[in-house]
Design an enzyme around this catalytic site. Structure first.
Site, PDB file in Angstrom:
ATOM      1  N   ASP A   1      -6.197  29.223 -21.865  1.00 32.60           N
ATOM      2  CA  ASP A   1      -7.262  28.435 -22.465  1.00 32.60           C
ATOM      3  C   ASP A   1      -8.326  28.264 -21.374  1.00 32.60           C
ATOM      4  OD1 ASP A   1      -8.565  26.563 -24.245  1.00 32.60           O
ATOM      5  OD2 ASP A   1      -7.763  24.968 -22.984  1.00 32.60           O
TER       6      ASP A   1
ATOM      7  N   ASP B   1     -11.392  25.468 -21.534  1.00 35.23           N
ATOM      8  CA  ASP B   1     -11.932  24.113 -21.381  1.00 35.23           C
ATOM      9  C   ASP B   1     -10.847  23.105 -20.999  1.00 35.23           C
ATOM     10  OD1 ASP B   1     -14.750  24.550 -22.157  1.00 35.23           O
ATOM     11  OD2 ASP B   1     -13.845  25.191 -24.037  1.00 35.23           O
TER      12      ASP B   1
END
Length: 227
Positions: free
Chosen positions: A11, A13
């Site tokens: 991922d 963020d």
């Protein structure tokens, strides 16, 4: 306890970059215009969702008199200024360069749009160029639903030339929605959550760490760091 893997999906963020802090600033700026508070509880609910999904959730939860498009337009102007300021999280560069140097398949699986990604990575191009495979959930038509649905991880894994089985992929996530998505895809997941998160809510995570810097690659059959 842990099964060996051959590929790693990340991922972005809040995991690779501190952009979750910037999202909070931007969303609160809009909420404040209407006397509302963008709480951590609401933040936890939307983390990992695609743009239109999280916009709708925020509008509904806070009762904002805005359409989804109006909310996204307003926040986009704020984030155009904020995102280029983001920083790489501790331990991230060491791990990504280590895996790259040892020819471990690495891929990006972010719910962000391509446009948002470009803003966030403008000052970190050398690091993100190490990812041969990138999936932008909001921009990719193959990602039908955002996290907690598994779509993005199936799409991201399929971009590797050797198309590894889900059980051969390890996911790094910071959100509960991301953990649920990875598990739904049949993948192990290392969670590096916000310190404010109640870890009792993250029961599906394979491993929970305080920082990416604490990760030991050999736990999952990956090449260990050299001392």
């Amino acid at each position: 306890m842990f099964k060996p893997v051959t590929h790693v999906l990340f991922d972005m963020d809040g995991l690779l970059l501190n952009t979750e802090d910037l999202y909070t600033v931007g969303f609160q700026k809009v909420a404040s215009r209407f006397g509302k508070e963008f709480t951590f509880e609401l933040k936890s609910k939307i983390m990992g969702q695609q743009s239109k999904e999280f916009a709708g959730t925020i509008i509904d939860d806070l009762g904002l008199p805005l359409t989804v498009d109006e909310f996204l337009s307003e926040t986009r102007a704020i984030f155009d200024e904020l995102f280029p300021q983001c920083q790489i999280m501790p331990g991230v560069e060491k791990l990504i360069r280590h895996l790259h140097d040892h020819n471990v398949g690495i891929g990006l699986a972010t719910s962000s749009s391509k446009e948002s990604y470009d803003l966030k990575t403008v000052n970190h191009q050398k690091l993100f160029d190490l990812f041969p495979c990138k999936t932008w959930g909001t921009s990719d038509p193959d990602v039908k639903k955002g996290k907690p649905f598994p779509d993005i991880f199936f799409v991201a894994a399929n971009k590797f030339p050797d198309k590894p089985a889900p059980e051969k992929c390890l996911v790094f996530e910071d959100s509960i929605n991301g953990v649920k998505a990875a598990r739904a895809a049949g993948m192990q997941v290392v969670m590096v959550p916000d310190p404010r998160l109640d870890r009792a809510r993250a029961t599906e995570a394979t491993l929970i760490l305080d920082s990416v810097a604490d990760f030991k690659p050999e736990l999952f059959g990956l090449p260990p760091y050299k001392n």
